[in-house]
Design a protein around this motif. Sequence first.
Motif, PDB file in Angstrom:
ATOM      1  N   GLN A 226       0.856  -1.178   0.000  1.00 13.03           N
ATOM      2  CA  GLN A 226       0.000   0.000   0.000  1.00 13.03           C
ATOM      3  C   GLN A 226       0.892   1.228   0.000  1.00 13.03           C
ATOM      4  N   ASP A 227       1.011   1.866  -1.172  1.00 11.42           N
ATOM      5  CA  ASP A 227       1.893   3.010  -1.309  1.00 11.42           C
ATOM      6  C   ASP A 227       1.441   3.807  -2.523  1.00 11.42           C
ATOM      7  N   ARG A 228       1.544   5.139  -2.433  1.00 11.02           N
ATOM      8  CA  ARG A 228       1.068   5.978  -3.529  1.00 11.02           C
ATOM      9  C   ARG A 228       1.863   5.762  -4.809  1.00 11.02           C
ATOM     10  N   HIS A 229       3.088   5.207  -4.703  1.00 12.85           N
ATOM     11  CA  HIS A 229       3.878   4.934  -5.886  1.00 12.85           C
ATOM     12  C   HIS A 229       3.398   3.678  -6.611  1.00 12.85           C
ATOM     13  N   GLY A 230       2.682   2.803  -5.899  1.00 19.57           N
ATOM     14  CA  GLY A 230       2.186   1.585  -6.522  1.00 19.57           C
ATOM     15  C   GLY A 230       3.295   0.607  -6.816  1.00 19.57           C
ATOM     16  N   GLY A 231       2.933  -0.575  -7.268  1.00 19.33           N
ATOM     17  CA  GLY A 231       3.915  -1.585  -7.619  1.00 19.33           C
ATOM     18  C   GLY A 231       4.457  -2.328  -6.407  1.00 19.33           C
ATOM     19  N   GLU A 232       4.965  -3.537  -6.667  1.00 18.66           N
ATOM     20  CA  GLU A 232       5.569  -4.355  -5.615  1.00 18.66           C
ATOM     21  C   GLU A 232       7.080  -4.211  -5.660  1.00 18.66           C
ATOM     22  N   VAL A 233       7.687  -3.850  -4.532  1.00 15.85           N
ATOM     23  CA  VAL A 233       9.134  -3.642  -4.443  1.00 15.85           C
ATOM     24  C   VAL A 233       9.696  -4.383  -3.237  1.00 15.85           C
ATOM     25  N   TYR A 234      11.008  -4.587  -3.264  1.00 11.51           N
ATOM     26  CA  TYR A 234      11.674  -5.308  -2.171  1.00 11.51           C
ATOM     27  C   TYR A 234      12.027  -4.397  -0.991  1.00 11.51           C
ATOM     28  N   VAL A 235      12.673  -3.252  -1.255  1.00 14.47           N
ATOM     29  CA  VAL A 235      13.179  -2.435  -0.143  1.00 14.47           C
ATOM     30  C   VAL A 235      12.757  -0.974  -0.190  1.00 14.47           C
ATOM     31  N   TYR A 236      12.438  -0.432  -1.345  1.00 19.76           N
ATOM     32  CA  TYR A 236      12.149   0.996  -1.452  1.00 19.76           C
ATOM     33  C   TYR A 236      10.954   1.388  -0.576  1.00 19.76           C
ATOM     34  N   ARG A 237      11.175   2.368   0.298  1.00 20.94           N
ATOM     35  CA  ARG A 237      10.150   2.874   1.225  1.00 20.94           C
ATOM     36  C   ARG A 237       9.564   1.773   2.109  1.00 20.94           C
ATOM     37  N   ARG A 238      10.388   0.785   2.463  1.00 17.20           N
ATOM     38  CA  ARG A 238       9.939  -0.302   3.343  1.00 17.20           C
ATOM     39  C   ARG A 238      10.782  -0.327   4.615  1.00 17.20           C
ATOM     40  N   THR A 239      11.235   0.830   5.079  1.00 19.04           N
ATOM     41  CA  THR A 239      12.084   0.932   6.259  1.00 19.04           C
ATOM     42  C   THR A 239      11.466   0.221   7.460  1.00 19.04           C
ATOM     43  N   GLY A 240      12.244  -0.674   8.094  1.00 20.15           N
ATOM     44  CA  GLY A 240      11.804  -1.378   9.286  1.00 20.15           C
ATOM     45  C   GLY A 240      10.903  -2.563   9.031  1.00 20.15           C
ATOM     46  N   MET A 241      10.414  -2.711   7.823  1.00 17.52           N
ATOM     47  CA  MET A 241       9.563  -3.840   7.476  1.00 17.52           C
ATOM     48  C   MET A 241      10.439  -5.044   7.144  1.00 17.52           C
ATOM     49  N   PRO A 242       9.919  -6.256   7.317  1.00 18.02           N
ATOM     50  CA  PRO A 242      10.748  -7.440   7.061  1.00 18.02           C
ATOM     51  C   PRO A 242      11.073  -7.615   5.584  1.00 18.02           C
ATOM     52  N   CYS A 243      12.318  -7.961   5.320  1.00 21.35           N
ATOM     53  CA  CYS A 243      12.735  -8.268   3.961  1.00 21.35           C
ATOM     54  C   CYS A 243      11.863  -9.400   3.423  1.00 21.35           C
ATOM     55  N   LEU A 244      11.436  -9.278   2.180  1.00 19.64           N
ATOM     56  CA  LEU A 244      10.552 -10.280   1.587  1.00 19.64           C
ATOM     57  C   LEU A 244      11.269 -11.598   1.331  1.00 19.64           C
ATOM     58  N   VAL A 245      12.599 -11.604   1.430  1.00 24.23           N
ATOM     59  CA  VAL A 245      13.369 -12.824   1.189  1.00 24.23           C
ATOM     60  C   VAL A 245      13.839 -13.469   2.484  1.00 24.23           C
ATOM     61  N   CYS A 246      14.428 -12.637   3.396  1.00 28.93           N
ATOM     62  CA  CYS A 246      15.026 -13.222   4.604  1.00 28.93           C
ATOM     63  C   CYS A 246      14.372 -12.793   5.906  1.00 28.93           C
ATOM     64  N   GLY A 247      13.542 -11.767   5.886  1.00 29.21           N
ATOM     65  CA  GLY A 247      12.855 -11.321   7.093  1.00 29.21           C
ATOM     66  C   GLY A 247      13.582 -10.264   7.894  1.00 29.21           C
ATOM     67  N   THR A 248      14.823  -9.934   7.541  1.00 26.99           N
ATOM     68  CA  THR A 248      15.565  -8.886   8.233  1.00 26.99           C
ATOM     69  C   THR A 248      14.893  -7.531   8.011  1.00 26.99           C
ATOM     70  N   PRO A 249      14.781  -6.680   9.054  1.00 23.78           N
ATOM     71  CA  PRO A 249      14.191  -5.352   8.849  1.00 23.78           C
ATOM     72  C   PRO A 249      14.983  -4.553   7.808  1.00 23.78           C
TER      73      PRO A 249
END
Length: 269
Positions: A226-249
């Motif tokens: 959920q982001d105004r930029h749209g699209g699915e991304v790995y790290v951009y604007r995902r500060t503190g959220m778990p990495c989609l691959v390994c779970g690291t923030p």
Amino acid sequence: MPEGHTLHRLAKLHHRRFAGSPVEVSSPQGRFASSASLVDGRVLRRAEAHGKHLFHVYGPDATVHVHLGLYGTFDEHVLPATAPVGQVRMRIVGKSHWADLRGPTACEVLTDVEVAAVHARLGPDPLRRDADPDRVFTRISRSRTPIAVLLLDQKVLSGVGNVYRAEVLFRHGVHPLAAGTAIGRELWDLMWADLVFLMRDGVKVGRIDTVRPEHLPEATGRAPRQDRHGGEVYVYRRTGMPCLVCGTPVAMSDLAGRNLYWCPTCQPV
């Protein structure tokens, strides 16, 4: 600021809607009026992009050069045209559509020599057929500047912005502070091919998607981004959220005045 895929998408749209016929060009705001008169009523030969620059080519020594900057936008409409609203720098009216440009950093008519100078100061664009990845690698491989800085330097590489930078570095496990000299030829060839693939997809769909099929919401069961930029991304604007691959923030810091995003585990120092 729009990334390169947005300008190439605009160029394709304007070429399809306006090229090949005379167009009306005006400046309701007035700031572009004298220049608009140089191309008003002429046939638009083609529209093209280089990096974050848009070019409307009318003929010898008559090209409208637009750089949207942070605030520039084009509004696209079907005829008939309505009265201008707000500060319209340039209006272009064709056989079936019209478009209004507001708030660009640059909107000017250039000669062929001046257009060539703009192209000359820009690095290769992954979305252009004349792009030379060898030229980019030569610049990168000789520099100890962090690769994250080099990828945003439009003199080195054109069209890549903060989103594509963060995502291509993640997808290839490269720490953003790695020196350009640490990027080998094989790795660069893979990164270049990935940028071409991702940015072409961006032109096609109109947003930036960088997540591989196995990490998409429908494959993992997670909620969509959920982001105004749209699209699915790995790290951009995902500060503190778990990495989609390994779970690291996901980490974030400032580098050269721009936010930097990376996964400390997937992109080790």
